[in-house]
Design a protein around this motif. Structure first.
Motif, PDB file in Angstrom:
ATOM      1  N   LYS A   1       0.775  -1.240   0.029  1.00  0.00           N
ATOM      2  CA  LYS A   1       0.022   0.021  -0.097  1.00  0.00           C
ATOM      3  C   LYS A   1       0.614   1.330   0.220  1.00  0.00           C
ATOM      4  O   LYS A   1       0.555   2.261  -0.564  1.00  0.00           O
ATOM      5  CB  LYS A   1      -0.832  -0.042   1.201  1.00  0.00           C
ATOM      6  CG  LYS A   1      -1.986  -0.957   1.356  1.00  0.00           C
ATOM      7  CD  LYS A   1      -3.071  -0.806   2.384  1.00  0.00           C
ATOM      8  CE  LYS A   1      -3.947  -2.298   2.791  1.00  0.00           C
ATOM      9  NZ  LYS A   1      -4.510  -2.069   3.919  1.00  0.00           N
ATOM     10  N   GLU A   2       2.065   1.233   0.681  1.00  0.00           N
ATOM     11  CA  GLU A   2       2.820   2.457   0.746  1.00  0.00           C
ATOM     12  C   GLU A   2       4.363   2.054   0.231  1.00  0.00           C
ATOM     13  O   GLU A   2       4.679   0.750  -0.068  1.00  0.00           O
ATOM     14  CB  GLU A   2       3.351   2.772   2.303  1.00  0.00           C
ATOM     15  CG  GLU A   2       1.909   3.517   2.876  1.00  0.00           C
ATOM     16  CD  GLU A   2       2.277   4.020   4.177  1.00  0.00           C
ATOM     17  OE1 GLU A   2       1.194   4.562   4.587  1.00  0.00           O
ATOM     18  OE2 GLU A   2       3.194   4.150   4.563  1.00  0.00           O
TER      19      GLU A   2
ATOM     20  N   PRO B   1      -1.861   9.727  -4.670  1.00  0.00           N
ATOM     21  CA  PRO B   1      -2.982   9.412  -4.470  1.00  0.00           C
ATOM     22  C   PRO B   1      -4.016  10.670  -3.793  1.00  0.00           C
ATOM     23  O   PRO B   1      -3.211  11.570  -3.260  1.00  0.00           O
ATOM     24  CB  PRO B   1      -3.288   8.189  -3.542  1.00  0.00           C
ATOM     25  CG  PRO B   1      -1.884   8.744  -2.702  1.00  0.00           C
ATOM     26  CD  PRO B   1      -0.801   9.230  -3.820  1.00  0.00           C
ATOM     27  N   ASP B   2      -5.335  10.510  -3.802  1.00  0.00           N
ATOM     28  CA  ASP B   2      -6.224  11.428  -2.877  1.00  0.00           C
ATOM     29  C   ASP B   2      -6.015  12.899  -3.102  1.00  0.00           C
ATOM     30  O   ASP B   2      -5.895  13.462  -2.319  1.00  0.00           O
ATOM     31  CB  ASP B   2      -6.051  11.047  -1.460  1.00  0.00           C
ATOM     32  CG  ASP B   2      -6.309   9.684  -1.246  1.00  0.00           C
ATOM     33  OD1 ASP B   2      -7.305   9.076  -1.805  1.00  0.00           O
ATOM     34  OD2 ASP B   2      -5.828   8.936  -0.465  1.00  0.00           O
ATOM     35  N   GLY B   3      -5.598  13.556  -4.149  1.00  0.00           N
ATOM     36  CA  GLY B   3      -5.547  14.873  -4.452  1.00  0.00           C
ATOM     37  C   GLY B   3      -4.164  15.296  -4.089  1.00  0.00           C
ATOM     38  O   GLY B   3      -3.921  16.580  -4.263  1.00  0.00           O
ATOM     39  N   HIS B   4      -3.387  14.374  -3.628  1.00  0.00           N
ATOM     40  CA  HIS B   4      -1.986  14.768  -3.231  1.00  0.00           C
ATOM     41  C   HIS B   4      -1.104  14.562  -4.303  1.00  0.00           C
ATOM     42  O   HIS B   4      -0.419  13.634  -4.288  1.00  0.00           O
ATOM     43  CB  HIS B   4      -1.426  14.135  -1.964  1.00  0.00           C
ATOM     44  CG  HIS B   4      -2.175  14.226  -0.726  1.00  0.00           C
ATOM     45  ND1 HIS B   4      -2.310  15.373  -0.216  1.00  0.00           N
ATOM     46  CD2 HIS B   4      -3.049  13.722  -0.077  1.00  0.00           C
ATOM     47  CE1 HIS B   4      -3.296  15.385   0.757  1.00  0.00           C
ATOM     48  NE2 HIS B   4      -3.673  14.380   0.987  1.00  0.00           N
TER      49      HIS B   4
ATOM     50  N   HIS C   1       1.474   6.840   0.284  1.00  0.00           N
ATOM     51  CA  HIS C   1       0.642   5.508  -0.307  1.00  0.00           C
ATOM     52  C   HIS C   1       0.896   5.580  -1.696  1.00  0.00           C
ATOM     53  O   HIS C   1       1.092   6.595  -2.099  1.00  0.00           O
ATOM     54  CB  HIS C   1      -0.970   5.810  -0.043  1.00  0.00           C
ATOM     55  CG  HIS C   1      -1.408   5.578   1.350  1.00  0.00           C
ATOM     56  ND1 HIS C   1      -1.740   4.456   1.749  1.00  0.00           N
ATOM     57  CD2 HIS C   1      -1.193   6.448   2.615  1.00  0.00           C
ATOM     58  CE1 HIS C   1      -2.181   4.253   2.964  1.00  0.00           C
ATOM     59  NE2 HIS C   1      -1.753   5.469   3.558  1.00  0.00           N
TER      60      HIS C   1
ATOM     61  N   LYS D   1      -0.211   4.900  -5.922  1.00  0.00           N
ATOM     62  CA  LYS D   1      -1.418   4.356  -7.015  1.00  0.00           C
ATOM     63  C   LYS D   1      -0.798   4.140  -8.127  1.00  0.00           C
ATOM     64  O   LYS D   1       0.374   4.311  -8.471  1.00  0.00           O
ATOM     65  CB  LYS D   1      -2.330   5.508  -6.670  1.00  0.00           C
ATOM     66  CG  LYS D   1      -2.095   6.894  -7.596  1.00  0.00           C
ATOM     67  CD  LYS D   1      -3.028   7.576  -7.962  1.00  0.00           C
ATOM     68  CE  LYS D   1      -2.881   8.566  -9.173  1.00  0.00           C
ATOM     69  NZ  LYS D   1      -3.860   9.537  -9.438  1.00  0.00           N
TER      70      LYS D   1
END
Length: 86
Positions: free
Chosen positions: A25-26, A56-59, A71, A73
């Motif tokens: 995951k990381e 990920p997630d807007g970062h 994390h 992606k």
């Protein structure tokens, strides 16, 4: 089948223009460095700068520092720069 086997398939990350399948995951600073420079540990006076994009997630982007991780992606890009003091 363990709980970790459910739904988590490897993603492709790019480290210094090379593609790698990554199942965790990381990814840590140390792991990213090792992918970029296998069997070339940092010595006294050596440093590495690790920047990432397409996160990920807007970062979208950022930097990794020693002892930290991010994390991952699919399609995430890592640029690892090694420098030595002369």
């Amino acid at each position: 089948m363990s709980q970790d086997d459910h739904g988590k398939k490897p993603v492709t990350i790019i480290v210094n223009t090379r593609s790698y399948e990554w199942a965790e995951k990381e990814i840590s600073y140390e792991q990213a460095y090792d992918l970029a420079y296998p069997n070339q540990p940092l010595g006294d006076g050596d440093t590495a700068t690790i920047e990432y994009s397409r996160g990920p997630d807007g970062h979208g982007g950022g930097s990794l520092t020693a002892g930290h991780g991010v994390h991952v992606k699919d399609g995430m890009v890592f640029d690892v720069y090694r420098t030595s003091r002369s």
